[in-house]
Design an enzyme around this catalytic site. Structure first.
Site, PDB file in Angstrom:
ATOM      1  N   ARG A 174     -42.422   9.670  79.488  1.00 30.26           N
ATOM      2  CA  ARG A 174     -40.978   9.866  79.522  1.00 30.26           C
ATOM      3  C   ARG A 174     -40.344   9.603  80.893  1.00 30.26           C
ATOM      4  O   ARG A 174     -39.277   8.979  80.963  1.00 30.26           O
ATOM      5  CB  ARG A 174     -40.617  11.266  79.020  1.00 30.26           C
ATOM      6  CG  ARG A 174     -40.948  11.503  77.546  1.00 30.26           C
ATOM      7  CD  ARG A 174     -40.516  10.339  76.690  1.00 30.26           C
ATOM      8  NE  ARG A 174     -40.739  10.539  75.267  1.00 30.26           N
ATOM      9  CZ  ARG A 174     -41.286   9.641  74.471  1.00 30.26           C
ATOM     10  NH1 ARG A 174     -41.698   8.481  74.964  1.00 30.26           N
ATOM     11  NH2 ARG A 174     -41.424   9.878  73.180  1.00 30.26           N
ATOM     12  N   ASP A 178     -33.783   6.354  63.584  1.00 28.89           N
ATOM     13  CA  ASP A 178     -32.807   7.141  64.344  1.00 28.89           C
ATOM     14  C   ASP A 178     -31.943   6.267  65.245  1.00 28.89           C
ATOM     15  O   ASP A 178     -30.716   6.324  65.195  1.00 28.89           O
ATOM     16  CB  ASP A 178     -33.516   8.200  65.191  1.00 28.89           C
ATOM     17  CG  ASP A 178     -34.181   9.273  64.342  1.00 28.89           C
ATOM     18  OD1 ASP A 178     -34.502   8.990  63.179  1.00 28.89           O
ATOM     19  OD2 ASP A 178     -34.383  10.385  64.841  1.00 28.89           O
ATOM     20  N   SER A 193     -44.477  11.491  61.815  1.00 28.41           N
ATOM     21  CA  SER A 193     -43.739  11.080  63.001  1.00 28.41           C
ATOM     22  C   SER A 193     -44.768  10.717  64.054  1.00 28.41           C
ATOM     23  O   SER A 193     -45.634  11.550  64.386  1.00 28.41           O
ATOM     24  CB  SER A 193     -42.845  12.221  63.498  1.00 28.41           C
ATOM     25  OG  SER A 193     -42.257  11.879  64.740  1.00 28.41           O
ATOM     26  N   ASP A 226     -38.510  16.149  74.426  1.00 27.67           N
ATOM     27  CA  ASP A 226     -38.089  14.897  75.055  1.00 27.67           C
ATOM     28  C   ASP A 226     -36.646  14.911  75.532  1.00 27.67           C
ATOM     29  O   ASP A 226     -36.307  14.252  76.521  1.00 27.67           O
ATOM     30  CB  ASP A 226     -38.310  13.724  74.102  1.00 27.67           C
ATOM     31  CG  ASP A 226     -39.760  13.285  74.042  1.00 27.67           C
ATOM     32  OD1 ASP A 226     -40.511  13.648  74.961  1.00 27.67           O
ATOM     33  OD2 ASP A 226     -40.134  12.582  73.095  1.00 27.67           O
TER      34      ASP A 226
END
Length: 403
Positions: A98, A16, A179, A127
């Site tokens: 995060r 990505d 993932s 996220d």
């Protein structure tokens, strides 16, 4: 589209973000893209060659920040004191990482004189909220670019074709099964056979821990020293928070400790399934709760559980940089003042159990609790206590009889 001079991208080196760099340069003509990589303990393998990949994709430079100690010391340990577990099972591995990543990325953006940040989060996930909520709280003047909510690419195949057209090399393939997201605290696995809740996870879905069935037949014990809600030593050896975690990860993983297979409620409304492995964290959580059993009275423990439940949603929903976060952490820290002692835990076949615990602040008294003869407790006192404790029920029943 708006024009930006410099954009800082949260970069991982994966498919990505490899596609995002050239996409940003093409769609924001003349902009400079700085790749920002956060090392939160995901492993040297994930970071290998990441700077070269970023430059090859079109970044002007790549900044790698070592956040491992800050992550565990300033985010994991405070969360542990609250006892936060999202929906009763998830130990918040991705969620806790995060805010430390977003904070460091904002600091880089400001130092670089950037006017925007970008990320590779999809419009389906949590996220995006965590990153953008942090930016809003720390540097609201920065614009946020989320390509997955803008571009017309919709699949891994689209991204691979996009990179191939531009002769940008990638190690990704169209046949990726899962993932995954890893840091020092945990690794998460989603996708593949896990997308059907009727499928039992294959052993491919687990990467850190051995299966409980294949774990050693002999149990292993470990002793943890706790000071004010923080684990400071393992088997008598003083360690930093990060050292404690990595040490316990290795030992607990051998025994299959820390596996969970859950379906959780995402912030955006959908449910998702994931297999999460948190070996060391599971042991650490068990140790702190064991000391709490000794030192917290009933109402204080009940309040700590409320704080933990509220904090789990706060972390999961990306609200770390808020006044509520400060208030909840202050409450947890106050409760943790007496949470000190030593715990011996047994790891065996996927389970961890506290088998010995002691604290200088323990409220447990063998003199009072014994089933044998004692000289400190007058059992006749209980009658008056029960009459007062049940007084409201007694009055209600008497009123009903009068009617």
């Amino acid at each position: 589209m708006s024009q930006f001079k410099k954009i800082v991208l949260a970069y991982s080196g994966g498919l990505d973000t490899s596609a995002i760099i050239p996409w940003l340069k093409e769609n924001y003509e003349g902009c400079e893209v700085v790749a920002f990589v956060a090392d939160v303990g995901q492993g040297a393998e994930d970071l290998e060659g990441v700077e070269e990949k970023a430059i090859a994709s079109g970044a002007s430079k790549c900044i790698v920040a070592d956040l491992k100690d800050e992550f565990v010391n300033d985010y994991v340990y405070p969360t542990l004191t609250t006892g936060a577990i999202y929906e009763g099972t998830y130990l918040l591995g991705t969620s806790m990482a995060r805010p430390v990543i977003a904070k460091a990325m904002v600091e880089v953006a400001l130092a670089e004189g950037a006017d925007a940040i970008s990320h590779g989060c999809t419009g389906k996930g949590n996220d995006q909220v965590r990153f953008e909520g942090a930016v809003a709280a720390l540097a609201p003047q920065l614009a946020v670019i989320a390509p997955w909510r803008i571009w017309d690419m919709r699949s891994r195949e689209d991204l691979l074709d996009y990179l191939a057209e531009r002769n940008i090399k990638t190690t990704a393939s169209a046949t990726k099964i899962y993932s995954r997201d890893a840091n020092a605290w945990h690794i998460s696995t989603e996708g593949g056979e896990l997308e059907s809740t009727w499928n039992e996870p294959s052993e491919q879905a687990w990467t850190w821990t051995v299966s409980p069935e294949q774990a050693p037949d002999k149990a292993e014990t470990v002793s943890l020293t706790v000071e004010k809600g923080r684990i400071v030593a393992v088997d008598g050896n003083a360690m930093t928070p990060y050292q404690v975690l990595t040490h316990l990860n290795e030992r607990a993983a051998r025994h299959g400790v820390g596996r969970v297979d859950i379906v959780e409620n995402r912030l955006v409304g959908m449910k998702s399934r994931g297999c999460y492995e948190t070996p060391g964290g599971t042991v650490m959580m068990a140790a702190l709760r064991a000391i709490e059993e000794l030192v917290l009275d009933k109402p204080t423990r009940a309040w700590r559980e409320k704080v933990g439940a509220e904090f789990s949603h706060l972390v999961y929903d990306g609200r770390w940089f808020t006044p509520l976060c400060k208030a909840l952490l202050a409450s947890a820290e106050a409760i943790a003042e007496d949470v000190s002692g030593e715990v011996v835990l047994k790891m065996y076949k996927g389970q961890v159990t506290a088998i010995q615990k002691q604290s200088p602040n323990s409220l447990y008294s063998e003199e009072f609790a014994t089933f044998g003869e004692d000289e400190v407790y007058d059992q006749s006192h209980a009658e008056g206590f029960i009459r007062l404790y049940s007084l409201a029920s007694r009055i209600k029943a008497l009123k009903a009889q009068q009617k």
